[in-house]
Design a protein around this motif. Structure first.
Motif, PDB file in Angstrom:
ATOM      1  N   ILE A  63       1.255  -0.325   0.035  1.00 42.17           N
ATOM      2  CA  ILE A  63      -0.083  -0.009  -0.598  1.00 42.17           C
ATOM      3  C   ILE A  63       0.140   1.744  -0.299  1.00 42.17           C
ATOM      4  N   PRO A  64      -0.060   2.069  -0.470  1.00 38.09           N
ATOM      5  CA  PRO A  64      -1.065   2.621  -1.482  1.00 38.09           C
ATOM      6  C   PRO A  64      -0.643   1.761  -2.840  1.00 38.09           C
ATOM      7  N   THR A  65      -1.820   1.283  -2.389  1.00 41.01           N
ATOM      8  CA  THR A  65      -2.207   0.471  -4.292  1.00 41.01           C
ATOM      9  C   THR A  65      -2.850   1.252  -5.267  1.00 41.01           C
ATOM     10  N   LEU A  66      -3.300   1.554  -5.995  1.00 44.26           N
ATOM     11  CA  LEU A  66      -4.116   2.191  -7.323  1.00 44.26           C
ATOM     12  C   LEU A  66      -4.142   1.278  -8.089  1.00 44.26           C
ATOM     13  N   VAL A  67      -6.134   0.718  -8.375  1.00 43.61           N
ATOM     14  CA  VAL A  67      -5.953  -0.545  -9.074  1.00 43.61           C
ATOM     15  C   VAL A  67      -7.445   0.389 -10.295  1.00 43.61           C
ATOM     16  N   ARG A  68      -7.409   0.360 -11.157  1.00 44.54           N
ATOM     17  CA  ARG A  68      -7.970   0.822 -12.526  1.00 44.54           C
ATOM     18  C   ARG A  68      -9.104  -0.203 -12.816  1.00 44.54           C
ATOM     19  N   GLU A  69     -10.673  -0.267 -12.387  1.00 41.81           N
ATOM     20  CA  GLU A  69     -10.862  -1.270 -12.369  1.00 41.81           C
ATOM     21  C   GLU A  69     -11.898  -0.773 -13.822  1.00 41.81           C
ATOM     22  N   LEU A  70     -11.894  -0.200 -14.905  1.00 47.49           N
ATOM     23  CA  LEU A  70     -12.635   0.249 -15.388  1.00 47.49           C
ATOM     24  C   LEU A  70     -12.118   1.393 -16.108  1.00 47.49           C
ATOM     25  N   PRO A  71     -11.581   1.129 -17.722  1.00 48.50           N
ATOM     26  CA  PRO A  71     -11.803   0.300 -18.386  1.00 48.50           C
ATOM     27  C   PRO A  71     -11.254  -1.559 -18.058  1.00 48.50           C
ATOM     28  N   VAL A  72     -11.476  -2.535 -18.671  1.00 45.03           N
ATOM     29  CA  VAL A  72     -10.896  -3.884 -18.158  1.00 45.03           C
ATOM     30  C   VAL A  72      -9.901  -3.153 -19.420  1.00 45.03           C
ATOM     31  N   PRO A  73      -9.060  -4.291 -19.066  1.00 47.11           N
ATOM     32  CA  PRO A  73      -8.466  -4.830 -17.867  1.00 47.11           C
ATOM     33  C   PRO A  73      -7.862  -3.887 -16.739  1.00 47.11           C
ATOM     34  N   LEU A  74      -8.082  -4.939 -15.683  1.00 45.96           N
ATOM     35  CA  LEU A  74      -7.684  -4.536 -14.813  1.00 45.96           C
ATOM     36  C   LEU A  74      -5.732  -4.069 -14.385  1.00 45.96           C
ATOM     37  N   ARG A  75      -5.659  -3.055 -14.325  1.00 42.80           N
ATOM     38  CA  ARG A  75      -4.134  -2.175 -14.080  1.00 42.80           C
ATOM     39  C   ARG A  75      -3.962  -1.607 -12.773  1.00 42.80           C
ATOM     40  N   LYS A  76      -2.334  -2.273 -12.221  1.00 44.29           N
ATOM     41  CA  LYS A  76      -2.511  -1.681 -10.825  1.00 44.29           C
ATOM     42  C   LYS A  76      -1.329  -1.089 -11.068  1.00 44.29           C
ATOM     43  N   ILE A  77      -0.993  -0.398  -9.803  1.00 46.51           N
ATOM     44  CA  ILE A  77       0.589   0.889  -9.622  1.00 46.51           C
ATOM     45  C   ILE A  77       0.421   0.819  -8.019  1.00 46.51           C
ATOM     46  N   ILE A  78       2.016   0.465  -7.497  1.00 45.01           N
ATOM     47  CA  ILE A  78       2.386   0.770  -6.622  1.00 45.01           C
ATOM     48  C   ILE A  78       3.148   1.632  -5.978  1.00 45.01           C
ATOM     49  N   GLY A  79       2.600   2.857  -4.965  1.00 45.77           N
ATOM     50  CA  GLY A  79       3.050   3.822  -4.388  1.00 45.77           C
ATOM     51  C   GLY A  79       2.165   5.325  -3.700  1.00 45.77           C
ATOM     52  N   ASP A  80       3.336   5.938  -4.633  1.00 45.53           N
ATOM     53  CA  ASP A  80       2.932   7.526  -3.525  1.00 45.53           C
ATOM     54  C   ASP A  80       1.966   7.930  -5.111  1.00 45.53           C
ATOM     55  N   LEU A  81       2.030   7.184  -6.278  1.00 46.85           N
ATOM     56  CA  LEU A  81       1.898   7.975  -7.328  1.00 46.85           C
ATOM     57  C   LEU A  81       2.228   9.533  -7.804  1.00 46.85           C
ATOM     58  N   SER A  82       3.774   9.820  -7.563  1.00 47.47           N
ATOM     59  CA  SER A  82       4.565  10.598  -7.211  1.00 47.47           C
ATOM     60  C   SER A  82       5.125  10.851  -8.589  1.00 47.47           C
ATOM     61  N   ASP A  83       5.482   9.960  -9.508  1.00 51.97           N
ATOM     62  CA  ASP A  83       5.604   9.823 -10.189  1.00 51.97           C
ATOM     63  C   ASP A  83       3.891   9.515 -11.526  1.00 51.97           C
ATOM     64  N   GLU A  84       4.257  11.235 -12.521  1.00 58.27           N
ATOM     65  CA  GLU A  84       2.768  11.207 -12.764  1.00 58.27           C
ATOM     66  C   GLU A  84       3.202  10.414 -14.482  1.00 58.27           C
ATOM     67  N   GLU A  85       4.234  10.391 -14.994  1.00 57.77           N
ATOM     68  CA  GLU A  85       4.108   9.428 -16.223  1.00 57.77           C
ATOM     69  C   GLU A  85       3.898   8.783 -15.635  1.00 57.77           C
ATOM     70  N   LYS A  86       4.740   7.842 -15.092  1.00 59.99           N
ATOM     71  CA  LYS A  86       4.641   6.406 -15.117  1.00 59.99           C
ATOM     72  C   LYS A  86       3.257   5.890 -14.478  1.00 59.99           C
ATOM     73  N   VAL A  87       2.323   7.152 -14.055  1.00 65.01           N
ATOM     74  CA  VAL A  87       0.914   6.346 -13.616  1.00 65.01           C
ATOM     75  C   VAL A  87       0.063   6.982 -14.641  1.00 65.01           C
ATOM     76  N   LEU A  88       0.719   7.527 -15.692  1.00 63.03           N
ATOM     77  CA  LEU A  88      -0.234   7.281 -17.391  1.00 63.03           C
ATOM     78  C   LEU A  88       0.074   6.081 -18.027  1.00 63.03           C
ATOM     79  N   ILE A  89       1.555   6.007 -17.928  1.00 64.18           N
ATOM     80  CA  ILE A  89       1.932   5.332 -19.329  1.00 64.18           C
ATOM     81  C   ILE A  89       1.042   3.784 -18.293  1.00 64.18           C
TER      82      ILE A  89
END
Length: 95
Positions: A63-89
């Protein structure tokens, strides 16, 4: 004119209480979404301290873990989400 509205992106952020890392992840996620997909997302914040069994049920290993449930497929990213480009990609959130 037939503009079809986009389906909202359903994002679930798993945190553990109001820790600095959790609060940073929440703020970063809201900022990223407001900047790149304004009005096209729904965020649920799940505090695993209040409901720890959800960690196992939803396969959350850090934790923290962000899960994109929709649209499928499900995707996850772990961390504080400070790297904006990494989150978007990683989540393919943009547009």
């Amino acid at each position: 004119m037939t503009d079809t509205p986009k389906s909202p992106k359903k994002l679930v952020l798993y945190v553990a209480g109001q820790t600095p890392k959790s609060l940073t992840a929440i703020a970063n996620l809201r900022r990223i979404c407001d900047t790149h997909v304004p009005g096209e997302y729904e965020i649920d914040v799940v505090d695993l301290r209040q409901n720890p069994k959800l960690a196992r049920e939803h396969d959350i290993v850090a934790i923290p873990t962000l899960v994109r449930e929709l649209p499928v497929p499900l995707r996850k990213i772990i961390g504080d989400l400070s790297d904006e480009e990494k989150v978007l990609i990683s989540l393919k959130v943009e547009g």
